[in-house]
Design an enzyme around this catalytic site. Structure first.
Site, PDB file in Angstrom:
ATOM      1  N   SER A 170       0.978  -1.214   0.009  1.00  0.00           N
ATOM      2  CA  SER A 170      -0.038  -0.055   0.095  1.00  0.00           C
ATOM      3  C   SER A 170       0.947   1.394  -0.045  1.00  0.00           C
ATOM      4  O   SER A 170       1.189   1.888   1.101  1.00  0.00           O
ATOM      5  CB  SER A 170      -1.051  -0.162   1.053  1.00  0.00           C
ATOM      6  N   LYS A 186      -6.859   1.378  -2.621  1.00  0.00           N
ATOM      7  CA  LYS A 186      -6.361   0.795  -1.513  1.00  0.00           C
ATOM      8  C   LYS A 186      -6.927   1.706  -0.244  1.00  0.00           C
ATOM      9  O   LYS A 186      -6.918   1.390   0.655  1.00  0.00           O
ATOM     10  CB  LYS A 186      -4.967   0.245  -1.611  1.00  0.00           C
ATOM     11  N   LYS A 195       0.394   3.862   7.689  1.00  0.00           N
ATOM     12  CA  LYS A 195       0.764   4.220   6.519  1.00  0.00           C
ATOM     13  C   LYS A 195      -0.196   4.564   5.517  1.00  0.00           C
ATOM     14  O   LYS A 195      -0.336   5.513   5.104  1.00  0.00           O
ATOM     15  CB  LYS A 195       1.694   3.330   5.976  1.00  0.00           C
TER      16      LYS A 195
END
Length: 295
Positions: free
Chosen positions: A94, A169, A237
Site C-alpha cells: 500500500s 487501497k 501508513k
C-alpha cells in the site's frame, strides 16, 4: 513462460508466493533480508535467493510487498539500475499514489513497466488465494500480469492509470480503519454495560453490522490474540497516505482523522506493531474494561 520473482516474504508475501508456487507451473524466485523467511519460503517450494540482485537479474516479472514508501522507492530505483529493460514491476503493498506515479514516470523513461496492485484481505486472503486486488498502470501491462494476479486473488480489477490502484487501497483502508474503531467502541461499551462480548458477537454477526472485519477481528480480540496478521503500523501508513492525498485534493477527512489519532495513541503506548484488532485497547483504557469472553 515468464520467470517470476517476489520481494518480501513476510506475512502477506509468504501466502501470496505459496499460491504462485502451487498454481503457476513454474519456479518462483524469492528474496527477503530475513534469513528465516527465506528458509520458510524454500521449504514451501520456492527458489530462495541470498541476494536481491540475483532476483533482479533473473526475473521477467518482479512482485513485491514491502512495508514503507521509502523502502518501495529505494527498491524500485535499485531494480531499474540492475534489471533488464522491459522487466515488469508489480507493487502489491500500500504505497502512496504520489510515490507510485513518480516511480511510474521514471520507469517509462528507463524502459520498465510498473503496476500498483495493492491488496485487501489480510493474512487469511493471502494464504487462501482470495485477496481483492486493485491495479493501476497501463492496461496492456495489467493484462499481461493478470493471470498471475488471479492466482493470488479472488477478484482482480483494473482501476485506471498509474496510482489508481493505490488510491483504491487508500479508500478501502479508510473504511476498514473506521470499522475497526466502531467495533472497538461498541464492544467496549457493551462490556461496560454488562454484556458478555462473546454473546454479543454471536447475536449480531449475522445482522446488519456483520462484516469481514468483525468476523476476523472480534474472535482474535475475545481470545486476546494481538499477534499481527495485519499490523497497525502498516495500516497507519495507509491512513497517512489518505491524509496526504486529501491535502492535495483540498478535502477534509474527519472520520479518518479520528482513526489516525487513535493509531498514533497506539504508537505512543508501544503497541503499533500489534494486530489491527488491538485498537480496542484504546477504548478498553478509556472505559476501564477488557473485551474477552466471560464464558
Amino acid at each position: 513462460m515468464k520467470t517470476i520473482g517476489y520481494l518480501g516474504l513476510g506475512v502477506m508475501g509468504y501466502g501470496m508466493t505459496s499460491n504462485l508456487i502451487d498454481k503457476s507451473g513454474g519456479d518462483v524466485y524469492g528474496y527477503d533480508p530475513v534469513p528465516a523467511l527465506r528458509e520458510r519460503f524454500a521449504a514451501r517450494g520456492g527458489k530462495a535467493l541470498d541476494q536481491a540482485r540475483t532476483l533482479y537479474e533473473t526475473c521477467d516479472i518482479i512482485f513485491m510487498c514491502l512495508p514503507t514508501n521509502a523502502i518501495v522507492k529505494a527498491t524500485i530505483t535499485e531494480i531499474m539500475e540492475i534489471a533488464r529493460p522491459g522487466t515488469i514491476l508489480v507493487d502489491m503493498g500500500s504505497t502512496s499514489p504520489y510515490v507510485i506515479q513518480d516511480l511510474h514516470k521514471t520507469a517509462l523513461e528507463k524502459g520498465f513497466h510498473l503496476l500498483d496492485s495493492p491488496v485487501s484481505g489480510g493474512e487469511i486472503g493471502a494464504n487462501g488465494g482470495s485477496l481483492v486486488i486493485m491495479c493501476g498502470g497501463e492496461r496492456e501491462v495489467f493484462e499481461a500480469v493478470k493471470p498471475y494476479l488471479q492466482m493470488m486473488g479472488k477478484t482482480v480489477t483494473y482501476m485506471g492509470p498509474s496510482g489508481c490502484g493505490s488510491t483504491a487501497k487508500v479508500a478501502n483502508n479508510m473504511m476498514v480503519g473506521i470499522h475497526l474503531l466502531a467495533m472497538g467502541e461498541a464492544f467496549a461499551f457493551a462490556k461496560k454495560a454488562g454484556l458478555d462480548p462473546q454473546t454479543l458477537f454471536d447475536a449480531i454477526k449475522g445482522g446488519f453490522a456483520q462484516s469481514a472485519v468483525m468476523d476476523v477481528k472480534v474472535p482474535k480480540t475475545l481470545s486476546r490474540d494481538f499477534s499481527a496478521s495485519a499490523r497497525i503500523a502498516v495500516h497507519l501508513k495507509d491512513v497517512n497516505n489518505a491524509m496526504e492525498l486529501a491535502g492535495h485534493l483540498g478535502v477534509d477527512l474527519p472520520m479518518t482523522k479520528i482513526v489516525k489519532e487513535q493509531m498514533d495513541w497506539m504508537d505512543a503506548h508501544g503497541m503499533i506493531d500489534e494486530d489491527q484488532c488491538a485498537l480496542v485497547k484504546y477504548y478498553e483504557d478509556a472505559m476501564g474494561v477488557e473485551i474477552r469472553s466471560d464464558r
